[in-house]
Design a protein around this motif. Structure first.
Motif, mmCIF file in Angstrom:
data_model
loop_
_atom_site.group_PDB
_atom_site.id
_atom_site.type_symbol
_atom_site.label_atom_id
_atom_site.label_comp_id
_atom_site.label_asym_id
_atom_site.label_seq_id
_atom_site.Cartn_x
_atom_site.Cartn_y
_atom_site.Cartn_z
ATOM 1 N N THR A 189 10.296 5.932 4.268
ATOM 2 C CA THR A 189 9.614 6.710 5.092
ATOM 3 C C THR A 189 8.286 7.950 4.993
ATOM 4 O O THR A 189 8.867 8.300 3.583
ATOM 5 N N VAL A 190 7.544 8.045 5.679
ATOM 6 C CA VAL A 190 6.790 9.050 4.841
ATOM 7 C C VAL A 190 6.564 9.831 6.569
ATOM 8 O O VAL A 190 6.717 9.719 7.653
ATOM 9 N N MET A 207 3.864 12.505 8.246
ATOM 10 C CA MET A 207 2.366 13.108 8.559
ATOM 11 C C MET A 207 1.900 14.396 8.147
ATOM 12 O O MET A 207 2.750 15.827 9.013
ATOM 13 N N PHE A 243 0.940 8.181 -0.602
ATOM 14 C CA PHE A 243 0.537 7.224 -0.017
ATOM 15 C C PHE A 243 0.327 5.935 -1.522
ATOM 16 O O PHE A 243 0.354 5.136 -1.316
ATOM 17 N N GLN A 244 -0.795 6.371 -1.914
ATOM 18 C CA GLN A 244 -1.129 5.639 -3.004
ATOM 19 C C GLN A 244 0.288 5.286 -4.170
ATOM 20 O O GLN A 244 0.222 4.115 -4.933
ATOM 21 N N ASN A 291 7.146 8.439 9.586
ATOM 22 C CA ASN A 291 7.552 9.579 10.798
ATOM 23 C C ASN A 291 6.980 10.186 11.936
ATOM 24 O O ASN A 291 5.827 10.621 11.759
ATOM 25 N N GLU A 332 0.205 8.249 16.595
ATOM 26 C CA GLU A 332 -1.226 7.515 16.399
ATOM 27 C C GLU A 332 -1.770 8.220 15.650
ATOM 28 O O GLU A 332 -2.362 7.160 15.002
ATOM 29 N N LEU A 333 -1.662 9.482 14.984
ATOM 30 C CA LEU A 333 -2.809 9.795 13.739
ATOM 31 C C LEU A 333 -1.771 8.795 12.064
ATOM 32 O O LEU A 333 -2.381 8.359 11.510
ATOM 33 N N GLU A 378 -3.085 5.564 12.365
ATOM 34 C CA GLU A 378 -4.977 5.420 12.165
ATOM 35 C C GLU A 378 -4.970 5.814 9.863
ATOM 36 O O GLU A 378 -5.232 4.838 9.826
ATOM 37 N N ALA A 379 -4.195 6.166 10.280
ATOM 38 C CA ALA A 379 -4.116 6.740 8.701
ATOM 39 C C ALA A 379 -3.304 6.058 8.081
ATOM 40 O O ALA A 379 -3.594 5.335 6.708
ATOM 41 N N LEU A 380 -2.215 4.804 8.385
ATOM 42 C CA LEU A 380 -1.606 4.456 7.480
ATOM 43 C C LEU A 380 -2.112 3.005 7.951
ATOM 44 O O LEU A 380 -1.218 1.998 6.876
ATOM 45 N N GLU A 381 -2.684 2.656 8.564
ATOM 46 C CA GLU A 381 -2.850 1.653 8.861
ATOM 47 C C GLU A 381 -1.588 0.408 9.305
ATOM 48 O O GLU A 381 -1.749 -0.497 9.023
#
Lengths: 270, 78
Positions: free
Chosen positions: A55-56, A58, A70-71, A83, A98-99, A102-105
């Motif tokens: 998990t990460v 936002m 993320f990388q 989360n 939703e964010l 969008e950010a992490l696909e």
């Protein structure tokens, strides 16, 4: 995994992936990333834990630490589960999801709607509302919930992909305070049940699996352990051990002792 | 032109697009589809006035005076 025939894959504990939304996850240990003092240490702990899903949260972009987590996960081939930590309302949770999508696909989201900062306990009303909205928007909702069998079933019926009851409040390390409720949730669920929150040490994770949970999610128990990488490895084995023990079928508890050595044929000393 | 970015005041060129803003803040060149031209994942998302704007629409979205923009990314968390 029922019956008495034990396959090699069961014995190795590795060939029995958890399949969620059609995706096989080799490890049944889902890791969180909160609480790690350094990214290097976190990477080592994640690798030692063998996790396939992590998990990460936002948060607002900061040029100093941008993109590195993320990388790191992408580099290690670990799937990301964003989360909605810190959200108190369904509205905020839906926006955050939703964010994240969008950010992490990814349309997977660990839905966390908490009631207050003191207990960090889920707000059942907002949680139900958010689950319904997110499912309607095409999300795969991993619902972090109270250890309430009724609520867990409601979330499943609303379309949650997995239900994730807490063992005890987030970060407490108190373990599984109501094993009976966890067993009840497992016995009635037809979606994966993930024990989430409150895990303190490896035996707690093993117990969760023995109770029939499909996976365990934890962060603090590893990231704030004195040796996070070593604890990550301990949890890797604990989850496998607990799952094997569940499959093996434990002995019933007895009130009195039962000798395992035969009484007949003993030597007699005159 | 003044906007609010992640809760603090920020100045952008008049009629700047979201692509220009995201590229400026992240230091990554972006293609018209909102993806980083270096081929690596950008890993950020944008909400403008509490509405998520998909990256494919960034270049067609012009900022307006007083816009409230949230730019988020993945960080450590439970």
């Amino acid at each position: 995994m029922t019956g008495t025939t034990v396959t090699n894959s069961q014995l190795s504990g590795l060939q029995d992936p958890l399949v969620i939304d059609g995706v096989p996850l080799a490890s049944r240990l889902i890791m969180g990333t909160g609480g790690a003092p350094s990214l290097d240490g976190l990477g080592a702990a994640l690798l030692a834990s063998g996790t396939s899903l992590t998990t990460v949260a936002m948060r607002r972009y900061s040029p100093d630490e941008a993109g590195s987590l993320f990388q790191l996960l992408v580099d290690h081939g670990i799937r990301v589960l964003p989360n909605t930590a810190g959200c108190f309302t369904a509205r905020d949770a839906v926006l955050t999801a939703e964010l994240a999508r969008e950010a992490l696909e990814t349309d997977w989201v660990k839905l966390e709607v908490i009631a207050d900062e003191h207990t960090l306990l889920p707000d059942a009303v907002e949680l139900v509302d958010a689950t319904e909205q997110l499912v309607n928007r095409g999300f795969k909702v991993f619902a972090y919930t109270n250890d309430d069998p009724v609520l867990a079933l409601r979330l499943e019926n609303l379309g949650a992909t997995a239900v994730m009851p807490l063992g005890s409040p987030i970060g407490t390390g108190l373990g599984i305070l109501n094993p009976h409720n966890i067993e009840l949730i497992v016995s009635r669920a037809s979606v994966p049940v993930v024990l989430d929150a409150g895990i303190g040490t490896a035996s707690d994770a093993a117990l969760a699996m023995e109770l029939g949970c499909d996976a365990v999610l934890l962060a603090t128990a590893v990231t704030r352990a004195q040796n996070p990488a070593l604890m990550g490895k301990a949890f890797k084995h604990a989850v496998i051990a607990g799952r094997l023990a569940k499959a093996a079928g434990r002995i019933p508890r007895r009130e009195h002792a039962l000798a395992s050595s035969a009484m007949e044929g003993r030597a007699e000393f005159l | 032109m003044n906007i609010t970015l992640n809760g603090t005041g920020h100045t952008v060129a008049d009629d700047a697009s979201l692509t220009a803003l995201v590229s400026e803040v992240t230091g990554r060149p972006l293609a018209a589809d909102g993806r980083a031209t270096d081929g690596r994942k950008l890993g950020v998302a944008v909400a403008r006035n509490a509405q998520v704007v998909p990256r494919s629409l960034w270049s067609a979205t012009a900022l307006a005076e007083g816009d409230d923009v949230e730019l988020v990314t993945a960080v450590q968390g439970g």
